[in-house]
Design a protein around this motif. Structure first.
Motif, mmCIF file in Angstrom:
data_model
loop_
_atom_site.group_PDB
_atom_site.id
_atom_site.type_symbol
_atom_site.label_atom_id
_atom_site.label_comp_id
_atom_site.label_asym_id
_atom_site.label_seq_id
_atom_site.Cartn_x
_atom_site.Cartn_y
_atom_site.Cartn_z
ATOM 1 N N ASN A 80 28.317 -95.474 -81.626
ATOM 2 C CA ASN A 80 28.885 -94.127 -81.484
ATOM 3 C C ASN A 80 29.626 -93.769 -82.761
ATOM 4 O O ASN A 80 30.573 -94.459 -83.144
ATOM 5 C CB ASN A 80 29.850 -94.068 -80.304
ATOM 6 N N LEU A 81 29.212 -92.685 -83.403
ATOM 7 C CA LEU A 81 29.741 -92.339 -84.714
ATOM 8 C C LEU A 81 30.642 -91.109 -84.676
ATOM 9 O O LEU A 81 30.212 -90.038 -84.239
ATOM 10 C CB LEU A 81 28.590 -92.050 -85.692
ATOM 11 N N HIS A 82 31.883 -91.270 -85.127
ATOM 12 C CA HIS A 82 32.688 -90.101 -85.488
ATOM 13 C C HIS A 82 32.179 -89.690 -86.871
ATOM 14 O O HIS A 82 32.475 -90.330 -87.876
ATOM 15 C CB HIS A 82 34.176 -90.440 -85.525
ATOM 16 N N GLY A 83 31.407 -88.626 -86.902
ATOM 17 C CA GLY A 83 30.642 -88.291 -88.096
ATOM 18 C C GLY A 83 31.376 -87.470 -89.124
ATOM 19 O O GLY A 83 31.044 -86.297 -89.333
ATOM 20 N N GLU A 84 32.341 -88.065 -89.776
ATOM 21 C CA GLU A 84 33.028 -87.417 -90.898
ATOM 22 C C GLU A 84 33.297 -88.464 -91.966
ATOM 23 O O GLU A 84 33.243 -89.669 -91.709
ATOM 24 C CB GLU A 84 34.364 -86.809 -90.456
ATOM 25 N N GLU A 99 32.069 -83.327 -92.056
ATOM 26 C CA GLU A 99 30.961 -83.720 -91.192
ATOM 27 C C GLU A 99 29.633 -83.614 -91.936
ATOM 28 O O GLU A 99 28.809 -84.529 -91.902
ATOM 29 C CB GLU A 99 30.932 -82.857 -89.929
ATOM 30 N N GLU A 100 29.425 -82.497 -92.606
ATOM 31 C CA GLU A 100 28.161 -82.301 -93.312
ATOM 32 C C GLU A 100 27.958 -83.368 -94.384
ATOM 33 O O GLU A 100 26.836 -83.838 -94.603
ATOM 34 C CB GLU A 100 28.109 -80.898 -93.921
ATOM 35 N N ARG A 101 29.046 -83.782 -95.048
ATOM 36 C CA ARG A 101 28.927 -84.809 -96.088
ATOM 37 C C ARG A 101 28.597 -86.187 -95.489
ATOM 38 O O ARG A 101 28.133 -87.083 -96.189
ATOM 39 C CB ARG A 101 30.228 -84.892 -96.880
#
Length: 301
Positions: A80-84, A99-101
């Motif tokens: 599970n990824l906190h995507g930042e 997030e996009e990076r």
């Protein structure tokens, strides 16, 4: 610790099926992964160091976890990824594009570990939706109720709507809504509900900000129904809130599990606050009306 915590939760409710997660860190032993499912652990949550509440022990690089991820692939444990990624002004990185990076990292992990099931948690951007769709079937994505409602205007100056990742632009919110409306099984509900006490949410100092998090648990299902109905996706309610997530986590449906029934109503006012043990918490949508309500919970047989 996970087993002990699960037992404490079971004392609160014997009817809920609690799925436990571990915190990705150096203390996790790849040789122990084979024992995790028996302890009720289904996933490992990754937090980049310092990007959100309680992430000071988060990671800075995924390279060191190759052996662990291989073991998780073998034993069916979800990542599970906190995507930042952390803000870095020298590289023009801040909360609005963190997030996009991160998304190239998601793509690299999905390609390197094709049998590792990965969830990009609480996505907030159109770019994230596109990145998840570009990955294989081993990648899914959760969307929160509050990110279906909020944009940057709603949290700028309003601490009770401040969470990580922060809500982005109207076009990003539309992308999240359209992902649900499409019925794509990669996208399902993640509450990311955070019951920070009022003082933690409302008080900031010159050296310390307010807590990041939005409290949705008390009204989650009616709120999701209300929001999905508002953009023409009420027919996706069961799949988004239940079926798609259960399928991805490979959790079989208990034939005797209760069935929740919601009904459209004229309007139910959300409670202004909840208090317990001397602490007060303000829920999302406080003081506003919801047009859906849970009317009964019945045995599904």
């Amino acid at each position: 610790m996970a087993k002990e915590y699960k037992n404490r939760l079971r004392q609160l409710s014997s009817e809920v099926e609690f799925l436990m997660t571990l915190y990705l860190s150096d203390v996790l032993d790849p040789n122990d992964v084979k024992n995790w499912k028996a302890a009720g652990v289904v996933g490992v949550k990754s937090y980049p160091r310092g990007v959100t509440t309680n992430s000071d022990e988060g990671i800075e690089s995924y390279d060191k976890y190759d052996e662990l991820f291989r073991a998780m692939e073998e034993h069916g444990i979800v990542l599970n990824l906190h995507g930042e990624i952390p803000s870095d002004h020298s590289r023009n990185i801040c909360v609005l594009n963190a997030e996009e990076r991160f998304l190239p990292t998601l793509a690299n992990l999905a390609k390197k570990y094709p049998k590792l099931r990965i969830v990009l948690e609480h996505a907030t951007t159109a770019a994230a939706v596109q990145a998840v769709m570009a990955c294989g079937d081993n990648v899914a994505c959760t969307i929160t109720a509050h990110h279906l409602a909020l944009t940057v205007d709603d949290w700028a100056g309003q601490s009770f709507h401040f969470c990580k990742p922060v809500a982005k632009f109207p076009e990003d919110r539309r992308a999240l809504q359209e992902a649900i409306k499409s019925g794509n099984k990669k996208f399902f509900l993640g509450s990311d509900s955070a019951p920070h006490p009022n003082l933690s949410k409302s008080r900031a100092t010159p050296t310390s900000g307010c807590a990041a998090g939005v409290y949705t648990s008390p009204v989650l299902l009616p709120l999701v129904a209300h929001l999905l109905d508002s953009f023409g996706a009420i027919d996706r309610l069961a799949d988004f809130t239940s079926n798609f997530g259960r399928d991805f986590y490979q959790v079989p449906l208990n034939p005797g599990a209760p069935k929740v029934v919601l009904q459209k109503v004229q309007g139910v006012r959300v409670q202004a606050e909840y208090s317990n043990g001397g602490k007060t918490v303000v829920p999302f949508w406080a003081g506003k009306d919801l047009e859906w309500q849970i009317i009964k919970v019945t045995n599904s047989k």
